[in-house]
Structures are given as C-alpha cells and as structure tokens.
Design a protein around this motif. Sequence first.
Motif, PDB file in Angstrom:
ATOM      1  N   ARG A   1       0.831  -1.202   0.000  1.00  0.00           N
ATOM      2  CA  ARG A   1       0.000   0.000   0.000  1.00  0.00           C
ATOM      3  C   ARG A   1       0.868   1.256   0.000  1.00  0.00           C
ATOM      4  NH1 ARG A   1      -4.046  -0.521   4.275  1.00  0.00           N
ATOM      5  NH2 ARG A   1      -2.279  -0.280   5.695  1.00  0.00           N
ATOM      6  N   ASP A   2       0.486   2.208  -0.837  1.00  0.00           N
ATOM      7  CA  ASP A   2       1.186   3.484  -0.939  1.00  0.00           C
ATOM      8  C   ASP A   2       0.140   4.588  -0.972  1.00  0.00           C
ATOM      9  OD1 ASP A   2       3.054   5.441  -1.245  1.00  0.00           O
ATOM     10  OD2 ASP A   2       3.667   4.892  -3.275  1.00  0.00           O
ATOM     11  N   VAL A   3       0.159   5.452   0.021  1.00  0.00           N
ATOM     12  CA  VAL A   3      -0.819   6.530   0.144  1.00  0.00           C
ATOM     13  C   VAL A   3      -0.096   7.864  -0.001  1.00  0.00           C
ATOM     14  CG1 VAL A   3      -2.597   7.589   1.577  1.00  0.00           C
ATOM     15  CG2 VAL A   3      -2.206   5.121   1.699  1.00  0.00           C
ATOM     16  N   ILE A   4      -0.629   8.733  -0.861  1.00  0.00           N
ATOM     17  CA  ILE A   4      -0.025  10.032  -1.105  1.00  0.00           C
ATOM     18  C   ILE A   4      -1.102  11.108  -0.995  1.00  0.00           C
ATOM     19  CG2 ILE A   4       1.162  11.495  -2.781  1.00  0.00           C
ATOM     20  CD1 ILE A   4       2.361   8.988  -3.981  1.00  0.00           C
ATOM     21  N   GLY A   5      -0.825  12.123  -0.216  1.00  0.00           N
ATOM     22  CA  GLY A   5      -1.701  13.280  -0.124  1.00  0.00           C
ATOM     23  C   GLY A   5      -1.040  14.473  -0.783  1.00  0.00           C
ATOM     24  N   ASN A   6      -1.817  15.252  -1.516  1.00  0.00           N
ATOM     25  CA  ASN A   6      -1.220  16.425  -2.145  1.00  0.00           C
ATOM     26  C   ASN A   6      -2.169  17.608  -2.120  1.00  0.00           C
ATOM     27  OD1 ASN A   6      -2.809  16.551  -4.699  1.00  0.00           O
ATOM     28  ND2 ASN A   6      -1.822  14.584  -5.132  1.00  0.00           N
ATOM     29  N   VAL A   7      -1.575  18.776  -2.202  1.00  0.00           N
ATOM     30  CA  VAL A   7      -2.301  20.039  -2.306  1.00  0.00           C
ATOM     31  C   VAL A   7      -1.842  20.715  -3.583  1.00  0.00           C
ATOM     32  CG1 VAL A   7      -2.789  22.260  -1.241  1.00  0.00           C
ATOM     33  CG2 VAL A   7      -2.413  20.252   0.204  1.00  0.00           C
ATOM     34  N   GLN A   8      -2.792  21.078  -4.438  1.00  0.00           N
ATOM     35  CA  GLN A   8      -2.469  21.691  -5.718  1.00  0.00           C
ATOM     36  C   GLN A   8      -3.043  23.104  -5.764  1.00  0.00           C
ATOM     37  OE1 GLN A   8      -3.562  19.247  -9.092  1.00  0.00           O
ATOM     38  NE2 GLN A   8      -3.407  17.360  -7.910  1.00  0.00           N
ATOM     39  N   TYR A   9      -2.258  24.011  -6.325  1.00  0.00           N
ATOM     40  CA  TYR A   9      -2.718  25.381  -6.532  1.00  0.00           C
ATOM     41  C   TYR A   9      -2.574  25.723  -8.007  1.00  0.00           C
ATOM     42  CZ  TYR A   9      -3.090  30.447  -6.358  1.00  0.00           C
ATOM     43  OH  TYR A   9      -3.479  31.746  -6.573  1.00  0.00           O
ATOM     44  N   HIS A  10      -3.685  26.175  -8.623  1.00  0.00           N
ATOM     45  CA  HIS A  10      -3.707  26.494 -10.048  1.00  0.00           C
ATOM     46  C   HIS A  10      -3.980  27.983 -10.233  1.00  0.00           C
ATOM     47  CE1 HIS A  10      -4.116  22.144 -11.037  1.00  0.00           C
ATOM     48  NE2 HIS A  10      -4.782  22.129  -9.900  1.00  0.00           N
ATOM     49  N   TRP A  11      -3.309  28.606 -11.193  1.00  0.00           N
ATOM     50  CA  TRP A  11      -3.585  29.997 -11.510  1.00  0.00           C
ATOM     51  C   TRP A  11      -3.142  30.272 -12.942  1.00  0.00           C
ATOM     52  CZ3 TRP A  11       0.913  28.458  -9.380  1.00  0.00           C
ATOM     53  CH2 TRP A  11       2.098  29.045  -9.819  1.00  0.00           C
ATOM     54  N   SER A  12      -3.667  31.367 -13.505  1.00  0.00           N
ATOM     55  CA  SER A  12      -3.303  31.741 -14.871  1.00  0.00           C
ATOM     56  C   SER A  12      -2.722  33.138 -14.948  1.00  0.00           C
ATOM     57  CB  SER A  12      -4.523  31.643 -15.805  1.00  0.00           C
ATOM     58  OG  SER A  12      -5.558  32.497 -15.355  1.00  0.00           O
ATOM     59  N   ASN A  13      -3.004  33.985 -13.956  1.00  0.00           N
ATOM     60  CA  ASN A  13      -2.555  35.370 -13.985  1.00  0.00           C
ATOM     61  C   ASN A  13      -1.308  35.523 -13.132  1.00  0.00           C
ATOM     62  OD1 ASN A  13      -2.191  38.122 -13.875  1.00  0.00           O
ATOM     63  ND2 ASN A  13      -4.354  38.594 -13.494  1.00  0.00           N
ATOM     64  N   TRP A  14      -0.166  35.809 -13.769  1.00  0.00           N
ATOM     65  CA  TRP A  14       1.092  35.935 -13.017  1.00  0.00           C
ATOM     66  C   TRP A  14       1.164  37.237 -12.221  1.00  0.00           C
ATOM     67  CZ3 TRP A  14       4.924  33.137 -11.288  1.00  0.00           C
ATOM     68  CH2 TRP A  14       5.149  31.880 -11.839  1.00  0.00           C
ATOM     69  N   ARG A  15       0.337  38.223 -12.567  1.00  0.00           N
ATOM     70  CA  ARG A  15       0.402  39.466 -11.800  1.00  0.00           C
ATOM     71  C   ARG A  15      -0.125  39.263 -10.387  1.00  0.00           C
ATOM     72  NH1 ARG A  15      -1.480  44.297 -15.982  1.00  0.00           N
ATOM     73  NH2 ARG A  15       0.421  44.243 -17.271  1.00  0.00           N
ATOM     74  N   LYS A  16      -1.111  38.384 -10.259  1.00  0.00           N
ATOM     75  CA  LYS A  16      -1.665  38.079  -8.935  1.00  0.00           C
ATOM     76  C   LYS A  16      -1.799  36.579  -8.790  1.00  0.00           C
ATOM     77  CE  LYS A  16      -4.301  42.402  -8.681  1.00  0.00           C
ATOM     78  NZ  LYS A  16      -5.649  43.004  -8.513  1.00  0.00           N
ATOM     79  N   PRO A  17      -0.643  35.870  -8.715  1.00  0.00           N
ATOM     80  CA  PRO A  17      -0.729  34.407  -8.668  1.00  0.00           C
ATOM     81  C   PRO A  17      -1.230  33.882  -7.339  1.00  0.00           C
ATOM     82  CG  PRO A  17       1.549  35.120  -8.444  1.00  0.00           C
ATOM     83  CD  PRO A  17       0.753  36.346  -8.728  1.00  0.00           C
ATOM     84  N   PHE A  18      -1.101  34.669  -6.263  1.00  0.00           N
ATOM     85  CA  PHE A  18      -1.507  34.178  -4.951  1.00  0.00           C
ATOM     86  C   PHE A  18      -2.475  35.142  -4.293  1.00  0.00           C
ATOM     87  CE2 PHE A  18       2.810  32.609  -5.714  1.00  0.00           C
ATOM     88  CZ  PHE A  18       2.566  31.250  -5.695  1.00  0.00           C
TER      89      PHE A  18
END
Length: 833
Positions: free
Chosen positions: A816-833
């Motif tokens: 058994r192999d369990v992986i948890g991940n958090v992904q952040y998606h964006w398209s505008n580099w002026r306000k990526p976060f």
Amino acid sequence: MKHSYGLPFHSQELSTQRNSAPPFEASQRTLLPRKRYFPIVAALLFPMLFGTLVFAQNDSGKAAAACKVDTGRPSGTLNGIVRDQSRGIVIGANVSLTCGSYRQQTQTTADGSYSISAPQGSYTLEISSPGYEPLQQPVDLSTPGEHRISPTLAVGQAVSIVSVTAPGGYVATSSTTATKTGAPLIETPQSISVVTLDQLSQRDVQSMNQALAYSAGVGTATYGADPRFDWFNIRGFDESTYGMFRDNLRWQSGQVEGAIEPYDLQEIDVIKGPSSVLYGQNTPGGLVNLVTKRPPPESSNELIAQFGSYDQRQIQGDLGGPIAGNSNYLYRLVGLYRDSNTQVNYVPDNRRFIAPALTWAPSNTTTLTILTDFQHDNLGWSMFLPAQGTLQYNPNGRIPTSFFVGQPGFDYFHRQQWSTAYLFEHHFSRIWTFRQTFRYSHIAFDGNDAFGGGFQADLRTLNRYGYSDALTLGLAAVDNNAFAQFMTGKIRHSVLVGVDYSHANSLQISGISAAPSIDVYNPDYNQKIPPPVPYLKSSQPSWQIGVYAQDLIKFTPKLIATLSGREDWTKLVTKDRLFGSPDQSQNPSRFTERVGITYVSKYGIAPYFSYSTSFLPTTGVNYSGQEFKPTTGTQYEGGLKYQPRHSNSFITASVYNIDENNVESPDPTNPQNTLQLGSVRSRGVELEGVANVMHGLDLHASYAYDDEVVTYTLPISEIGKRPVLIPKDLISLSANYTVSQGRLSGLGLSAGARYTGTVAGDPANTFILPGYTLFDGSLQYYWKTLEFQVAATNVGDKIFVPICESASYCNYGARRDVIGNVQYHWSNWRKPF
C-alpha cells in the motif's frame, strides 16, 4: 540473455561510455544527498526557480467572456454536426462547454454529430480536431430544451497541429502514434489504448507502471517492486526495451536503463501488435509512445506539494503559456523534487527533474518546438529473495517485505539522464505538410548490489554475491516525413512518406564477487563485501535507417483501407574491450508491412481487420559461426470499435494471433551455444471501454485473455508450455465521480480494481504463481483554485509475489502506498496568490 542473477538483460545495442570508471571503482556516495530540511527547501526551490518568469508575463490575455451556470434550473441540450470547409464530416473532434472551472466535454461520433447536456447558463463552446483551426464562440443555454449549432472548421495552421497541442478530456478519439497522422481511432485497423492527461491526473500516477496498469493487454511491474525501471509486456511480449518511444522517436535501444517521469507527459499511446512498419525494429507485442508536454497556447500554471507513505516528500510544478503575451512564443517549465524511502529498508527513491520547453511560431504555416529535460535519480535495487518464506512455507516464518538483501555502504544505484529534442512543422499548402522530429538522449547509470543466491540448509542463512553494473547510452534519432491529403476522383487519400535514422553508442561494464552470507531474520549489516571483479566490458554501436510509406484510402466516407510498407537497413557491432575478442558485425535488413480495412457505419460501429509484421535484429552467431537472423513476427487481428452517437465513450473489442519466429533457445548438447530454432504463438481477446457516462462520472473497464505458448524450442519437453511471467488474464475496472452541484460540489471519489492472472514461474511450467487482485482509490476536493487529493494504490495492503523464477529468485509486489497532495492552479502571473 540475462544477468547472472536473473534480471532480463539485452546486450543488443549498448552504448559507449567515454572515460567512464567501472562500477567497482566508482564512488558510493550519493550524488545529490538527501536534504534534511525538506519543507524549507520545498518552499524556496520553486519560487527561486520560476519566480523570474513573473516579470516575463503580462496579464493572462483578454478577459474571459462573462459566463454563468445556473444549476438550480432544468438543463439544456446542445447538439449539431461538425463539418470541414468541404462539407465533409469531422469525426472525433473534441467539443466542450466551459464556464470558469466548469467543463463538460464530448467528441463527435461517426456521423460528425455531438450532443452535450448542461445546466442553463452562458458558456463558451470550444471545438478542436487534429489538422483544423480550433473554434471558440459564446453559447446561450438560458432556456431549457434543445439548442443546435453545426459549426464549420477551417483547415489548420501549424500552431494547431495535434503534435504541438495537447488533447483534453478523459476519452481520447485520436492518436498520432498508430498512423503518425492523427487519424481517428475508429478509422485505424489496430487496437490502441490512449491514457490521457485527465486519467493520469485522476489517479495521481507516480510511475509508468501505474500509468499503464489499467490498459487492456498490458502486464505491468513484471519483476515486482523495483524503483529503478518500469517492466511491462504487451500481448505477452516484453516491451521494456525496444517498445519505448518518446514523441514517435526511439528512446530505448536494447537495454532497460532509463526511466520516464510521468509528470512530464500529456498522453501515453499503447499500440497493440507489430508496429515495425512505421517505427523499425521492435518485438511483435506493440509499443508505448510517450507524448511529452508541449507549451500551451494559454497561460496555465500549477504547484503541487505531496506527502506520503515511506516518508515521501515531493514538490512539483508545471508552468506555461505565451511569453510576454506574444502568442508566437510559448513556453513550458516542468519540475519535480522528491525525497522518499520505499517499502524495503535502505532503498531510496529520490528524484530531481526539470524540463524546459519553447515553441516558436514565426508564421501561420511554420512552428518549431524545442523540448529539453534533465533527471537525476538516487535509487536502490530490487530484492532477490528465496521462494521459501515468500511464495512457499518456511518454518522460520515469512520473510518481511522490508528485508534488505544488500549491504548498506556497498549498495547504490545512481542514474543521470538528459535529452534535447525539436519538433518542426511546415505547411507548404493545404495538401502538403512536412514534419521533422529529432532527439538526442544520454542516459548513464552505475551501481553496486549484493543480491541473494538461495538459502542454506537452515532456511534462514542467505547466500549472497556482489555485483556491479555501469552503462552509458547515447542515442540520436531523427524522423522526416511528408503528409498529403488529396482526392483522386471520389477517393480520398491521406499519404505519408518518410525516412528515419537512429544511431546508438554505448558501453557496459559489469563485475561480480563473493559476498558474506546474511541471516534473513536477524541481519548483520556490518559486513564487508570485496570489490567486484570485471567479467564484461563491451561496447555496441548500432545504426538503423528506414524508409516507409503509408496510404489511408477512403473509398467512401465509410470504407477505409490502410496500406503501409517499410524497408529497414541496420548495422550492429559488438566490441569486447575486456578480453580483446574479435569484433562482431552484422548488417540485417528487412521489409515489413501492414494491410488493413475498416468500415465505419453511421451508428458508430466499425468492424476492422489487419495484417502486420515486425522484426528485431539479434546479435551473435550459432555454433558454426553463422550470424543470427532477425527475430520476426506476424499478426492477424480483427475486431469492432464502437463510438456511440451522442455519447462521450469509446469501446474496442479485438481478437488476434501473433507468431514469433527465429527465437533463441539453448542448445541441449552444448550449453555454451544458442540455437535460433524457437517460435512462440500468442493468441487472445481484448475488450476495453472508456466513457464519460454523464457530467462528472468517468468509467474505464478492460479485459484481456492471452493464450501464449511455445510452439517450438529445445528441449522439446517445453513445447506447448507457457512463457514465464506472462499473465493469462488481465482485468481492470475504474470509476471516478465528481459532484458538480449542491453543497458537495467539487468533491470527487475514484475507485479501481486490477486483477492479474496466474503466470508460469519457469520455462518447464513446474510451478505456477497465483493471481492477485489489487484495489486503488482516491478522494479529491476542488475549491476555487485549490485541489486537495489523497490517492492510494493497493488499498488493502495485499502482500503478493508477482515473480518467482527459481528457488532463489522471487520478489514481492508493491504494498500500500498513500499520497496526499495540495495543488494550486492559476493563470494570472500578476496576482498568482
């Protein structure tokens, strides 16, 4: 030919290592040591690596047209027929309705029609198909009932060719691999499985074995848990060596040495059956073509942090889009950093990977894409465990799956690989298109391993041997082809003519030594292993040039014939650099072909039949000094393909018969000699279906039955036996559902089951390994621009033994192999976060 300790080893096309130290002289230190403060490194790595791109980007282009989705009102239906400028129907076009993060997708069926149901609202209709300009237009579904739009697609310019852009969705309806033209799957007289980017993402695959695990007729992880390589077979034939291609170019060259990072792929095409007619030397089982991610036409970026079993810590990113808002220049940057242990003590699985890419489109008729990648792996070897304690009973108990056979401080495996490639396309007219693809790849690994040699009488003391191996491969490959579409009377032709060339150069150095034994149940890791003594130092330069031609002939829109032929010339040279034996040189050549016929009915049902051949040069000579002939294969295949009208699904059913001849077999009168008298027959049935049943629900099911037997060999007692490690049955089923409405909107659940049938452990079939069933699953939640996912393979943590070739060589499968991940998606580099 095999390693002395049982792993498959092909010495056919080894490459040259310049000034390379033998493995027993190489440093045993880790080339890139593990970082103790991974969270700090992870937090700093990608901002430093990618941050400079912020200033190269402007806003993400024009603001998206206003849209809305009203899930509280009755749904509407959009349908129509997609045609080209000549009023011909377009089969397999991707059709989607989008509004923000909402996306509903389908494909046009055999009569060019499509149908999508969606909640009332305002959307953007997007239609794309290989060879045509993509179409976008606003659509108003603010009233219930049926809405009809039948668009016309314009002939594509270079920037819209499928080899540059990535298809989307869970269900694929075309492939650039089988015919090198992007022809619809329903028109291709061959069984093809396409693993799309959506499928890879939903299952959060970490290796090629995981990526191929649900494809019909593909057996994966043949040699159990092994972080070094991806072992797989297609229709009963090993394809881990000659069956690996990247972007339609040969990537492996007779030795299992490299490993592809699946995060850098946008699609995987599995072609079943002989494919030498377009790709040259290969085994008759088929091939796998890995399609590298290309720069996207619109800004798209993501960062992913992963934490999982065996202390896995990984961060990865995929950034791309126009440079400074100029659509003539596109970029992509894919990177990954992983530190991880594995289920076996002292065996790491660490990787550093980066892949920059650039597309330049100076005009509407010309495009050039440059792909590069660099990868460094710090890994460990697979285990060589006795049958007693793994597959069979041992009075001392089961051998722990975490048991490490090797010796800390002696065992290591380092691999460094890089490649650079370009894809060039130019449209001379609406009829002729020229394409040239080039790649140079360099792969080098070295390592030491203390491997098991069977139990002593007490069934707890394991004999061991020291082994060292180093190999360097340089491979250059180029493919030039011209594609034309034209009419002769009422008959439409799609003609492809081309010439490809490859040159491989390599060097392998191997050594062996005695090693102290070890108590499996109470191991002492403070022992010393003497340096291995070299027994092999061999280089093998090789060359291949092939000329091919193909014509896809449409006698009517329903009746399609496929005619293909190819002539190959090869040269193989083997140089003994240890004992000074005379060089061996061979120059085999071979003509291969494929003939097929397909009938596409208006209901989306397409029966087909094809005949195809393959060849693979074999190095060496027989007892009388005569050069070995190439191994050849022939296949007859027939089946049905079904692409239902008004349904986003694709189903294939096929039956096949493959005969492989000139197979090497041992000479019973002189074990030092090899005879080329063997033959193998593989006969089977495959069923595979992929469907987007309704919005948010994706299904994938497959079944494969392969009756493979040895039809002739020596000793004759093995005639009629099953080749080793080839499963007779492969069954898989997976489902993914994402809630799109209500309070649980954005919540997704995936589940899958895989069954691998019994396999023969030895050529005489004296023992059979039992089959096993594994379960996979994942849970996702999408919230605005964030995605949270927990994915697991072998959820039940089943302990199983997929390989046991002898009493001294068995290995466990992946637990058994369990992986948890958090992904952040964006398209505008002026306000990526």
